[in-house]
Design an enzyme around this catalytic site. Sequence first.
Site, short mmCIF file in Angstrom:
data_model
loop_
_atom_site.label_atom_id
_atom_site.label_comp_id
_atom_site.label_asym_id
_atom_site.label_seq_id
_atom_site.Cartn_x
_atom_site.Cartn_y
_atom_site.Cartn_z
N GLY A 66 0.81 -1.20 0.00
CA GLY A 66 0.00 0.00 0.00
C GLY A 66 0.85 1.26 0.00
N SER A 67 0.33 2.32 -0.61
CA SER A 67 1.03 3.59 -0.60
C SER A 67 0.76 4.32 0.72
CB SER A 67 0.58 4.45 -1.78
OG SER A 67 0.93 3.84 -3.00
N HIS B 31 -0.04 1.58 9.58
CA HIS B 31 -1.31 2.01 9.00
C HIS B 31 -2.17 2.67 10.06
CE1 HIS B 31 0.08 -1.64 6.83
NE2 HIS B 31 -0.07 -0.83 5.80
N ASP C 246 9.36 33.98 16.02
CA ASP C 246 9.38 32.52 16.17
C ASP C 246 9.09 32.07 17.59
OD1 ASP C 246 11.68 33.47 17.26
OD2 ASP C 246 13.05 32.37 15.95
N GLY C 247 8.68 32.99 18.46
CA GLY C 247 8.18 32.61 19.78
C GLY C 247 9.22 32.28 20.81
N THR D 59 12.77 47.32 16.23
CA THR D 59 13.77 46.44 16.84
C THR D 59 14.12 46.98 18.21
OG1 THR D 59 15.74 47.63 16.07
CG2 THR D 59 14.73 46.02 14.54
N GLY E 209 11.82 42.45 21.26
CA GLY E 209 13.20 42.84 21.48
C GLY E 209 13.32 44.22 22.08
#
Length: 595
Positions: free
Chosen positions: A62-63, A226, A410-411, A507, A572
Amino acid sequence: MVYAAKKFINNPNDVVTEFIEGLVETYPGLQYLDGFPEVKVVLRADVSAEKYDKVAVISGGGSGHEPAHAGYVGEGMLTAAICGDVFASPPVDSILAGIRAVTGAQGCLLIVKNYTGDRLNFGLAAEQAKSEGYKVETVIVGEDCALPPPRGIAGRRGLAGTVLVHKVAGAAAAAGLSLEKVAAEAKCASEMVGTMGVALSVCTLPGQVTSDRLGPEKMELGLGIHGEPGAAVVDVQPVDVVVSHVLQQILSPETNYVPITRGNRVVLMVNGLGGTPLMELMIAAGKAVPKLQLEFGLAVDRVYTGLFMTSLDMAGFSISIMKADQSILDRLDAPTKAPSWPVGTDGNRPPAKIPVPVPPSRSTKSAKSQTRPQELSQQGRVLEAAIQAAATVIISLKDSLNEWDGKVGDGDCGSTMHRGATAILEDMKHYYPLNDAAETVNEIGSSIRRAMGGTSGILYNLFCKAAYAELKANAQSAVTPKHWSEALKSSISSVSKYGGASAGYRTMLDALIPASQVLEEKLSAGGDPISAFILSAEAATKGAESTIQMQAQAGRSSYVSAENLATVPDPGAMAAAGWYSAAARAVKEQYGGSS
């Protein structure tokens, strides 16, 4: 309302044929049989049944397990791969078409994972091919170690260890061995390997709704490729614990899944199940190797880490361990053109780590390494209080900074700053020469460089280097408020030069530039230094808060829409205003709160 899971597909019924089309466009050494949608067979472009003089090695199923099996088609591995629909065994006619397309006088070996549908369909296809005059041998691979014996008539499931069997058989066939010998090597390899999988989530089939079988705090041990249920659902554990459990299960002498004992040589495969980042797979591999060596007494001769046999988008991994002698290693190291077999994984392994190069100046500097003075001067006490206050505020702001950064970056701003602040407080206890302002600033930069990382770490290191150079230039005299003002000004210039930002770019400079301007203005007018510091801190806070109105022009925030930016200030800038203001208040307190 329930929705189908989001995926980059067209019609869910076309995912396998469209995958094959993309695969052969990507790898010119592959072709497919023109029999869509019933016949989905990928084969080597350089092989035809009429002229092929070696054993053909064929696998499939199966794929949804990509890169298995089509990604392993290539000289030195599979000759053809038969693709079923997602998680469905390929039909007999498709398997027969693959056999007929690549099998010459030397015959073919079918490598089949131990699932009922695959065994039946490949078995019937093999019998039909034999009746047509083809020489066919079959090896069934079932190396799952998750479910305890007895296993009834179904037997152990075929998992990622099957890929190692593909490689052994493909190399044996490429070496010109007979069908009987290729089959014997494949069967031997299948008996030497054991696999177990773990997952944090189940997979989602194209066009279907994501299952919520596993809760947010649960993980499953031993589930199949699966998504079929495994041995147990347990609380999420650290990967160190998970790896130990999996290794113990595979190598347990009670079940005797694999004939591996202390002193044996082994191959390790850490296989991602589709939704696990490579970082996490490497962490698992890094924990597995020393455990195999130290706890089980095994020599780990090869390590393969990556995506080998997935389960669509399942967040999880499996570990396969294969007993290896030199003949097995030679087969695994043999060259192949299969696009998804990892390159550069032979046995030539240099030491895993080497010493960090020592800077040329380290040897001379170590003789007079910085230490904390036994007694602090007044300047030293003030400097210590300012550093303590600044770092403590940054630590307290961690969650707020992360929350803001999660919306515009990016937290991790808070976490990054927290690491730097924690390192500064720890290093100050032992290393900062607090009676020497310039050297203390330089040591702060060293702490930041070592602990913070990321862009913020680099910028603050540059900040400290520039301040150190400015203060060092006036080392012959006592450091005055004007010297500190000039140091701040130089630091801002350095950050602007290398970071590319200036006022209004959203910034940290939007806090520091107003602070520097007010500080310089008040001191030049002959104002009280403490009051000047406090007023400049107020300017820093005001500047940081004003960033909520700014469109970002530097850093990751520059990729964020104006609508999102307008909801939060720049983290920042808020961090810079936070530590600067805390330092100003601390200095004021040290001088008795005078103004």
